[in-house]
Design an enzyme around this catalytic site. Structure first.
Site, mmCIF file in Angstrom:
data_model
loop_
_atom_site.group_PDB
_atom_site.id
_atom_site.type_symbol
_atom_site.label_atom_id
_atom_site.label_comp_id
_atom_site.label_asym_id
_atom_site.label_seq_id
_atom_site.Cartn_x
_atom_site.Cartn_y
_atom_site.Cartn_z
ATOM 1 N N CYS A 1 0.837 -1.218 0.000
ATOM 2 C CA CYS A 1 0.000 0.000 0.000
ATOM 3 C C CYS A 1 0.863 1.256 0.000
ATOM 4 O O CYS A 1 1.491 1.596 1.012
ATOM 5 C CB CYS A 1 -0.920 -0.024 1.216
ATOM 6 S SG CYS A 1 -1.824 1.513 1.493
ATOM 7 N N CYS B 1 -0.119 3.998 2.518
ATOM 8 C CA CYS B 1 0.227 3.584 3.882
ATOM 9 C C CYS B 1 1.640 4.051 4.239
ATOM 10 O O CYS B 1 1.911 4.474 5.368
ATOM 11 C CB CYS B 1 0.161 2.063 4.023
ATOM 12 S SG CYS B 1 -1.498 1.368 3.822
#
Length: 303
Positions: free
Chosen positions: A49, A52
């Site tokens: 991700c 993230c």
């Protein structure tokens, strides 16, 4: 001496107590039980991700800056998908705040630093302190000459309130103590016009003025000899007071000015009395030496 306004150095020490990884097996202890003592943020993330990777460092810094009012627990949903599934998380990054054992708020996406501060402030409302606690900690650090720590704390307050007069004045004092008088003056120039007479600002201004005078102060040994040779040389006493203050010998500096007031309170249009007041402003109203000095000055003036 110089300092860096940054929380980066503290982040590596946030470690065990404030920031940790969790698993499905330890989630109850790390989050549910822990949130009964202090709010816990859970960062649901995965290695693939991209957002993230942007959010997590900001979260870690924001939690570190909160100074123990909140904790951060990170959960890799690739390895431990069960909790994320129970919470209905369909996209990441996702952050849930737990308080008293249950989720109370949350958000999704890589939000910015300002939004993170607001989120944490909302979650920790009533947890004690906030800005006032941060300012108090900064003032304590400054009084102990921990200039880096004080500067970071004042700067954190300014990130959420750029016109906070106590933080502006406090950061100016940090620059003064580090010897960067021009930066201190710039910081004081950022104080809103209507708050220029705030006690924190006038104290910082007096400290700055004193620091500039101290740059020009003469050597104390020569002045001490001049005063010893001629105790009535009030100009030498005045210059000696400034030189002593520049060397950090505050009480000795105060004594020289008090002696001038004793001998001739109107000397040089009351210069010694005015300089004493500037000393007191720079030292702060609650400084024990300020309290003592004001009492001594009043005793002389009204005797």
């Amino acid at each position: 001496m110089s300092f860096i306004i940054s929380g980066a150095d503290n982040q590596n020490n946030a470690g065990g107590d404030l920031i940790k990884e969790t698993t499905t097996q330890t989630f109850v202890a790390d989050v549910i039980e822990a949130s009964k003592e202090v709010p816990v943020l859970v960062d649901f993330w995965a290695p693939w991700c991209g957002p993230c990777k942007q959010l997590t460092p900001r979260l870690e810094q924001a939690v570190t800056n909160a100074g123990g009012k909140v904790k951060l627990v990170k959960m890799n949903i690739d390895q431990y998908p069960e909790v994320a599934g129970q919470l209905g998380i369909q996209s990441i990054p996702a952050v849930f705040a737990f308080k008293d054992g249950r989720p109370v708020d949350g958000f999704m996406g890589a939000v910015g630093e300002g939004e993170l501060r607001q989120f944490i402030d909302r979650i920790t409302a009533g947890e004690g302190g906030g800005v006032e606690q941060q300012l108090e900690a900064a003032e304590t650090a400054l009084a102990q000459d921990n200039v880096n720590e004080a500067a970071n704390l004042f700067a954190e307050v300014l990130q959420s309130d750029k016109e906070n007069v106590n933080a502006l004045a406090g950061l100016a004092k940090c620059y003064i103590k580090s010897g960067d008088l021009d930066r201190a003056e710039q910081m004081l120039g950022m104080v809103p016009a209507g708050q220029q007479m705030d006690s924190a600002v006038t104290s910082a201004k007096a400290m700055l003025d004193l620091a500039r005078k101290s740059e020009e102060a003469a050597d104390t040994s020569e002045l001490e000899q001049k005063v010893a040779d001629d105790p009535a040389d009030l100009q030498a006493r005045f210059d000696l007071a400034l030189a002593l203050q520049a060397k950090g010998k505050r009480e000795a500096a105060m004594e020289q000015l008090l002696e001038i007031v004793k001998r001739d309170r109107e000397w040089n249009e009351g210069a010694a009395r005015q300089q004493l007041v500037e000393f007191f402003d720079a030292w702060g109203a609650n400084d024990p030496l300020t309290v003592k000095g004001r009492q001594r000055l009043s005793g002389i003036l009204f005797s």
